[in-house]
Design an enzyme around this catalytic site. Structure first.
Site, PDB file in Angstrom:
ATOM      1  N   LYS A  90     -28.314  12.026  33.913  1.00  0.00           N
ATOM      2  CA  LYS A  90     -27.077  11.652  33.251  1.00  0.00           C
ATOM      3  C   LYS A  90     -27.282  10.459  32.314  1.00  0.00           C
ATOM      4  CE  LYS A  90     -23.822  14.485  34.653  1.00  0.00           C
ATOM      5  NZ  LYS A  90     -22.997  15.249  33.684  1.00  0.00           N
ATOM      6  N   LYS A 123     -23.761   6.919  38.689  1.00  0.00           N
ATOM      7  CA  LYS A 123     -25.134   7.066  39.181  1.00  0.00           C
ATOM      8  C   LYS A 123     -26.160   6.970  38.060  1.00  0.00           C
ATOM      9  CE  LYS A 123     -23.722   9.836  43.168  1.00  0.00           C
ATOM     10  NZ  LYS A 123     -22.288   9.543  42.986  1.00  0.00           N
ATOM     11  N   ALA A 176     -18.284  19.405  30.484  1.00  0.00           N
ATOM     12  CA  ALA A 176     -18.231  19.114  31.920  1.00  0.00           C
ATOM     13  C   ALA A 176     -19.242  19.930  32.711  1.00  0.00           C
ATOM     14  CB  ALA A 176     -16.817  19.390  32.447  1.00  0.00           C
ATOM     15  N   SER A 200     -24.411  30.183  29.987  1.00  0.00           N
ATOM     16  CA  SER A 200     -25.023  28.919  30.390  1.00  0.00           C
ATOM     17  C   SER A 200     -25.279  28.036  29.183  1.00  0.00           C
ATOM     18  CB  SER A 200     -26.338  29.179  31.121  1.00  0.00           C
ATOM     19  OG  SER A 200     -27.028  27.964  31.356  1.00  0.00           O
ATOM     20  N   ASP A 235     -18.130  28.919  31.156  1.00  0.00           N
ATOM     21  CA  ASP A 235     -18.652  28.591  32.479  1.00  0.00           C
ATOM     22  C   ASP A 235     -19.656  29.656  32.896  1.00  0.00           C
ATOM     23  OD1 ASP A 235     -17.269  26.618  34.925  1.00  0.00           O
ATOM     24  OD2 ASP A 235     -18.813  28.077  35.458  1.00  0.00           O
ATOM     25  N   VAL A 294     -16.936  14.030  49.412  1.00  0.00           N
ATOM     26  CA  VAL A 294     -17.028  13.729  50.833  1.00  0.00           C
ATOM     27  C   VAL A 294     -15.736  14.030  51.590  1.00  0.00           C
ATOM     28  CG1 VAL A 294     -16.319  11.305  50.622  1.00  0.00           C
ATOM     29  CG2 VAL A 294     -17.892  11.979  52.431  1.00  0.00           C
ATOM     30  N   GLY A 339     -14.925  24.261  36.880  1.00  0.00           N
ATOM     31  CA  GLY A 339     -15.165  23.246  37.904  1.00  0.00           C
ATOM     32  C   GLY A 339     -13.954  22.369  38.156  1.00  0.00           C
ATOM     33  N   THR A 389     -23.827   8.858  56.151  1.00  0.00           N
ATOM     34  CA  THR A 389     -25.264   8.629  55.979  1.00  0.00           C
ATOM     35  C   THR A 389     -25.699   7.251  56.460  1.00  0.00           C
ATOM     36  OG1 THR A 389     -24.884   7.907  53.693  1.00  0.00           O
ATOM     37  CG2 THR A 389     -25.428  10.233  54.054  1.00  0.00           C
ATOM     38  N   SER A 423     -20.214  11.583  32.226  1.00  0.00           N
ATOM     39  CA  SER A 423     -21.341  10.932  32.887  1.00  0.00           C
ATOM     40  C   SER A 423     -20.892  10.426  34.255  1.00  0.00           C
ATOM     41  CB  SER A 423     -21.891   9.797  32.014  1.00  0.00           C
ATOM     42  OG  SER A 423     -23.092   9.292  32.558  1.00  0.00           O
TER      43      SER A 423
END
Length: 622
Positions: free
Chosen positions: A433, A421, A375, A353, A325, A466, A303, A483, A418
């Protein structure tokens, strides 16, 4: 005519070029020999005694031969004169000086008499002629190129009339690849304003940029101020974007230190240039001392964050690096990259996994990692709102199973990632998280392994962030979708995020939550408008912006600390430690069992089970 256009023919015609240049030199030497005497007698040829002319004619063949030999010694026929500078000019003077000394010695030995002042005059004439011949290449390159740039039609303003700006101007005049005509400079140094830099005026300061852009019909602005603080660069970029011109910038001061200032180093202004703060600075070599000679495992290694962790670790001689991964394509691409860059690296790339207990335990049993960077996670908020059980299976129990394997097989440090959020979460991803942080706190209390967590905000340029979405929408002509007009977020770059994770590993004592001071939050609407302007368009006129409404589980703003958490400093003033919140770990263990069953049964009550564990979770359905 550029220096490239002048020189590109020379390798194929090197002998012809040398013979032509030698013939010119012979003519110059003869001319300089007699002009010295002509000047000595006030430009009156009738006043020159015949014996002096006979002496020059007698010695002339020796003078020509000796001077050509000297020129060969000084490599006057091997120098690229189209890019000549002060050093090459010095070679011309030195070669002419030595040739004149040889002339003096030869004529004295042969008892050929001329006035003593003649030697000085002929030396200066020879230097002037040879300099003109040699530097004519440079003159042609500098005079001919501006016409090419004017034809190109790209009018450039350079912000920064210092060393970097001067180098950029010079390369634009000499490089065949640079397309543009520098019209003016701006600089905040009052002593430079109104002056001329290599034929280009310094027309004002940063505040004059909009006026100058309109006055001179500027197409592109180059910000050549790599040593300026981030706050100043942000202000200049914001001024530049008001002009509607395309903006490029030099990355940083290290480019100057490495001698890498050039047109090719100019890059498009990225949105991280508008964060208005200096990037987090860490001593990577010092931090990664504990990685040297250790076995490091990175879950989710393919990632955005995981792959950068792998790159940093690979460069610091670990005993072994294990990439784990579930996505084979990402893992394969990273494997090929690391093999190319670090051929001596002991690398293992494993597919699997973290949700598979047997698989993750077999990896730990075989490789016995000393350090684990966790991660692997599902991170897309709207997708996880639609698949909450998958978020819990992967994020919570993937972390729990990996942490238990680390404890079982004697891992020294376990560092999961983490998010902001996790603070007062309104979505299942953030709540998952927060549970991960609690798992780490519980595991640290009963294990010899040091368990810590790293919490940061949105990562610029990461998969699903974004910025790539906005860029793609702009390329397609819009609309750019936001949004909510008031939504704000904290942002950081991938290198900053990785630095924080590595720093956490260095500072870890067990149980901490490391938090980055990310400066002021950024309004997403402003970010979208800035990116549109920096792409050369006008918001709403060229590229429309539409508001789609908050997505399920999405907040207007994010937080980095819960009310109960205190803040402690670390040696790096931009990295802090949140004080862990106390909770009943026995009860938490029982709640995890219930949550595990609910998630694996794909129960509709999963949110209620999460709420029981995370009281600050407020599910926000839109």
């Amino acid at each position: 005519m550029s220096s490239y256009q002048i020189e590109k023919y020379l390798p194929e015609n090197r002998r012809v070029r040398m013979l032509v240049l030698m013939a010119v030199d012979i003519g110059v030497i003869c001319l300089a020999s007699f002009l010295g005497l002509f000047i000595r007698f006030d430009l009156n040829i009738g006043r020159i005694p015949a014996e002096y002319i006979q002496a020059l004619l007698a010695y002339l063949p020796f003078y020509v031969l000796a001077t050509i030999v000297v020129f060969f010694i000084f490599r006057m026929y091997a120098t690229m004169w189209s890019v000549a500078g002060v050093r090459e000019t010095g070679h011309i003077v030195a070669a002419c000086g030595l040739a004149s000394l040889v002339q003096i010695a030869g004529m004295l030995m042969l008892e050929l008499k001329v006035p003593r002042s003649y030697y000085v005059l002929s030396f200066f004439v020879l230097c002037a002629f040879e300099g003109t011949v040699r530097l004519s290449y440079r003159i042609l390159a500098s005079v001919g190129l501006p016409e090419k740039h004017k034809k190109a039609g790209v009018r450039v303003l350079i912000a920064g009339a210092g060393t970097s700006g001067s180098v950029i101007l010079k390369e634009m005049r000499t490089s065949q690849y640079a397309q543009g005509h520098v019209v003016c400079f701006v600089d905040d140094d009052k002593n430079k304003i109104g002056k001329i830099l290599n034929g280009v005026p310094v027309a004002g300061n940063r505040k004059d940029i909009p006026e100058l852009a309109e006055k001179y019909k500027i197409d592109e602005i180059y910000i050549a101020m790599p040593s300026a603080p981030a706050k100043d660069r942000k202000e200049i970029i914001e001024i530049c974007r008001e002009t509607g011109c395309k903006v490029k910038t030099l990355p940083g001061i290290y480019q100057l230190l490495n001698g890498e200032v050039s047109v090719s180093r100019l890059r498009e202004v990225e949105i991280e240039d508008l964060l208005g703060r200096e990037p987090v600075q860490v001593n990577i070599d010092e931090i990664l001392e504990y990685v040297h000679g250790k076995v490091a495992l990175v879950t989710g290694g393919g990632g955005s964050i995981g792959s950068e962790l792998c790159r940093q670790i690979a460069g610091h001689q670990p005993k072994q690096l294990i990439i784990f991964d579930v996505y084979e394509n990402n893992a394969y691409d990273l494997q090929q990259e690391l093999k190319g860059k670090f051929p001596e690296l002991n690398l293992a790339v494993l597919i699997g996994s973290v949700r598979n207990t047997h698989r993750i335990e077999s990896v730990f049993a075989q490789y016995r990692p000393d350090i684990v960077y966790h991660a692997a996670a599902h991170k897309h908020v709207p997708l996880m709102e639609d698949s909450p059980n998958e978020a819990i299976k992967n994020n919570v129990f993937g972390t729990y199973k990996t942490a238990k394997a680390a404890d079982k097989y004697g891992t020294k440090r376990f560092v999961p990632i983490s998010t902001d959020k996790a603070v007062n979460p309104t979505n299942i991803m953030g709540a998952s998280k927060r549970i991960c942080e609690m798992v780490i706190q519980m595991m640290n209390a009963k294990s010899k392994t040091d368990f810590v967590a790293v919490r940061f905000g949105n990562v610029l340029g990461s998969n699903g962030s974004v910025i790539p979405l906005f860029k793609k929408q702009i390329e397609q002509g819009g609309p750019v979708t936001v949004t909510h007009p008031d939504i704000i977020r904290y942002f950081m770059t991938i290198p900053e995020a990785v630095s924080l994770v590595l720093q956490a590993g260095a500072y870890a004592k067990g149980g901490e939550i490391f938090i980055l001071d990310m400066g002021e939050p950024v309004k997403i609407l402003d970010l979208a408008k800035n990116l549109i302007r920096l792409s050369g368009y006008k918001p709403e006129e060229d590229i429309p912006i539409t508001f789609t409404g908050l997505r399920p589980g999405e907040k207007l703003y994010e937080e980095l600390l819960m009310d109960e958490e205190g803040m402690q400093d670390t040696p790096n003033k931009l990295i802090h430690i949140g004080k862990p919140i106390e909770f009943d770990m026995d009860a938490f263990g029982r709640q995890l069992d219930k949550l595990y069953k609910a998630a694996n049964l794909d129960s509709e009550t999963i949110r209620e089970e999460v709420k029981n564990i995370v009281p600050t979770y407020r599910a926000k359905r839109v």
